[in-house]
Design a protein around this motif. Structure first.
Motif, PDB file in Angstrom:
ATOM      1  N   ASN A   1      24.002  55.762  35.621  1.00  0.00           N
ATOM      2  CA  ASN A   1      24.525  55.596  36.774  1.00  0.00           C
ATOM      3  C   ASN A   1      25.774  56.280  36.922  1.00  0.00           C
ATOM      4  O   ASN A   1      26.802  55.614  37.023  1.00  0.00           O
ATOM      5  N   PRO A   2      25.836  57.526  37.057  1.00  0.00           N
ATOM      6  CA  PRO A   2      27.163  58.167  37.222  1.00  0.00           C
ATOM      7  C   PRO A   2      27.797  58.180  38.346  1.00  0.00           C
ATOM      8  O   PRO A   2      27.068  57.536  39.514  1.00  0.00           O
ATOM      9  N   PRO A   3      28.970  58.091  38.229  1.00  0.00           N
ATOM     10  CA  PRO A   3      30.016  58.054  39.539  1.00  0.00           C
ATOM     11  C   PRO A   3      29.335  59.061  40.533  1.00  0.00           C
ATOM     12  O   PRO A   3      29.527  60.093  40.394  1.00  0.00           O
ATOM     13  N   TYR A   4      29.604  58.568  41.771  1.00  0.00           N
ATOM     14  CA  TYR A   4      29.164  59.460  42.967  1.00  0.00           C
ATOM     15  C   TYR A   4      30.290  59.319  44.058  1.00  0.00           C
ATOM     16  O   TYR A   4      30.630  58.388  44.019  1.00  0.00           O
ATOM     17  N   GLY A   5      30.192  60.542  44.729  1.00  0.00           N
ATOM     18  CA  GLY A   5      31.387  60.481  45.716  1.00  0.00           C
ATOM     19  C   GLY A   5      32.528  61.118  45.350  1.00  0.00           C
ATOM     20  O   GLY A   5      33.675  61.747  46.359  1.00  0.00           O
ATOM     21  N   GLY A   6      32.823  61.566  44.042  1.00  0.00           N
ATOM     22  CA  GLY A   6      34.014  61.869  43.613  1.00  0.00           C
ATOM     23  C   GLY A   6      33.909  63.673  43.353  1.00  0.00           C
ATOM     24  O   GLY A   6      32.687  64.302  43.371  1.00  0.00           O
ATOM     25  N   THR A   7      34.897  64.105  42.876  1.00  0.00           N
ATOM     26  CA  THR A   7      35.002  65.746  42.741  1.00  0.00           C
ATOM     27  C   THR A   7      35.683  65.672  41.340  1.00  0.00           C
ATOM     28  O   THR A   7      36.442  65.071  41.064  1.00  0.00           O
TER      29      THR A   7
END
Length: 491
Positions: A276-282
């Motif tokens: 479940n990779p982190p999302y919303g980041g850059t």
């Protein structure tokens, strides 16, 4: 032992301490104490089976020599305990001497303490917590099993603990994904954004019934591999694996995206990948250079999809949780990633999940992408998991359960198109690879009716607004800092 009562008792004791602010800090404080207790029990076992075993922890700092209260009045408490923990224990564990010969089961001690924190200011309350945790007896199977349940209770509580919730995927989801991929003893299972280790432990639970010999037990202990960037979830994950009898966790504190994906060899790849990779980041530009130019997305989650493809063995299988934005995103890199996924891998199933699965941490709609490395996609099936009757939304008190996936699990091996009798919309539908290409790889199919509305309780609504406010404040501060830097550079 009453599991929920134990955790609440610990948290209530901490509420009397002025040094701790909020559930996230309470959990972090609890977990480093739990780790030392668990590790000491593990050391007793290692000493029993290996007469030459020597602890990496200096003798006065081992749990048995300072934490255990024999009720003779000699146990450290009050200011003396605080001084010992703050001045001696933490500094020395953070700076344990390691070399190339240090076994992994010992080097993890320094790794978990490098960025851990001791928040408490009341040594009497700290002594009470240590005594409660020390009372758990691992030599009793029921107590040991109960300890695992205690840990699960702590992990579940992360969902309502501010930003700490991002590290926890609901147990029903990790169990479902592990069961669908069905790992086997002898296969290696990886999570490159391991969080608290939920996917790894769900995989271990699936493998456990397959263990029938000493050799099987060795394979079991070497089955899982993980990398976690943030210190707090890394500490949680290491402790989680120790509880599951993985004495030398192949779990590393670092950033999975820091290696060039084009340099991975077969020994760097895995039969099973769950994430479940982190999302919303850059990610920073230098990290994006580790990926082929056409796949350099600006979003962290997209890069983890690429990473999973490069680290999946031939004939290996993977399952990743991704937000709706990945499905319908149309920018160049995102579309190129989806094209690669369809043309070079078998993207056989996308399971769409209700918006509130991760409530109250986030209401972002998520999906599970299942693919394998057996060849290009011929047909992709979409299956929509509708909320069960009587549920307006999932929540901390009414979480998603494994039984809510039963319809999908029954359908999995005998796939047919399905519709919701109430709405007439498709809940299971398939599309050929050519049809997906014609849609420019917009995978937003078999979705939920657009008039679906999530109804939150007043408490959850307040919590959501506070979290959103905090997120906006962080963004505003970042923009202001950038502007100030630009102004400073122009002077």
């Amino acid at each position: 032992m009453v599991i929920g009562g134990f955790v609440k008792k610990i948290q209530n004791i901490m509420r009397g301490d002025s040094g701790i602010n909020g559930d996230a800090q309470r959990i972090e404080q609890m977990v480093w104490i739990l780790f030392l207790k668990v590790y000491d029990v593990k050391e007793e076992d290692w000493e029993f089976h290996d007469e030459t075993f020597h602890s990496i922890i200096p003798e006065p700092l081992r749990w048995r020599n300072w934490a255990v209260d024999t009720k003779d009045g000699a146990a450290l408490t009050g200011q003396g305990l605080l001084d010992f923990v703050n001045v001696t224990l933490f500094p020395k564990l953070k700076n344990l001497q390691l070399d190339s010969r240090t076994p992994l089961r010992q080097s993890i001690v320094r790794a978990v303490f490098e960025d851990s924190n001791q928040y408490m200011k009341d040594g009497v309350l700290l002594r009470q917590i240590i005594n409660e945790i020390d009372a758990i007896q691992f030599d009793d199977y029921k107590e040991r099993h109960a300890f695992g349940e205690i840990y699960e209770t702590i992990l579940r509580s992360l969902q309502g603990a501010g930003n700490a919730g991002e590290f926890y995927t609901p147990r029903a989801v990790t169990d479902f994904m592990a069961q669908m991929l069905a790992p086997q003893l002898g296969e290696r299972i990886a999570d490159f954004a391991a969080g608290t280790g939920g996917f790894l432990t769900s995989s271990l639970n699936y493998l456990e019934p397959q263990v029938s010999s000493v050799g099987d037990r060795e394979l079991y202990a070497k089955s899982v591999f993980g990398i976690e960037k943030k210190q707090f979830p890394y500490l949680l994950a290491v402790t989680n694996l120790l509880i599951h009898d993985v004495d030398s966790p192949q779990l590393f504190h670092g950033n999975s995206l820091e290696r060039n994906v084009r340099q991975f060899k077969d020994q760097d790849r895995f039969e099973v990948v769950l994430m479940n990779p982190p999302y919303g980041g850059t990610e920073q530009e230098n990290l994006k250079m580790n990926f082929p130019a056409e796949l350099r997305s600006g979003e962290t989650a997209d890069l983890f999809v690429v990473l999973a493809m490069y680290r999946l063995k031939r004939d290996g299988r993977a399952a990743l949780i991704l937000p709706d934005g990945f499905l319908f995103g149309a920018d160049g890199p995102k579309r190129a990633i989806k094209r690669k996924l369809v043309e070079e891998f078998n993207l056989h199933t996308i399971v769409r999940m209700p918006m509130s699965v991760f409530a109250p941490y986030t209401s972002i709609a998520t999906n599970i992408l299942f693919f394998d490395n057996t060849g290009p996609t011929e047909r992709t099936w979409f299956y929509r998991v509708d909320k069960p009757d009587g549920y307006k939304h999932f929540s901390k008190t009414k979480p998603m359960l494994l039984e809510h996936f039963e319809g999908c699990m029954s359908w999995w091996d005998d796939r047919v198109e399905l519709t919701n009798p109430k709405t007439g919309s498709f809940t299971a539908q398939s599309f050929t690879a050519a049809e997906l290409a014609e849609r420019s790889y917009n995978l937003d199919l078999c979705g939920y009716p657009r008039d679906e509305e999530e109804v939150l309780s007043p408490e959850e609504t307040i919590d959501q607004y506070k979290r959103r406010r905090d997120e906006l404040n962080v963004r505003i501060d970042e923009r202001l800092m950038l502007i100030e830097q630009m102004l400073g550079a122009g002077k």
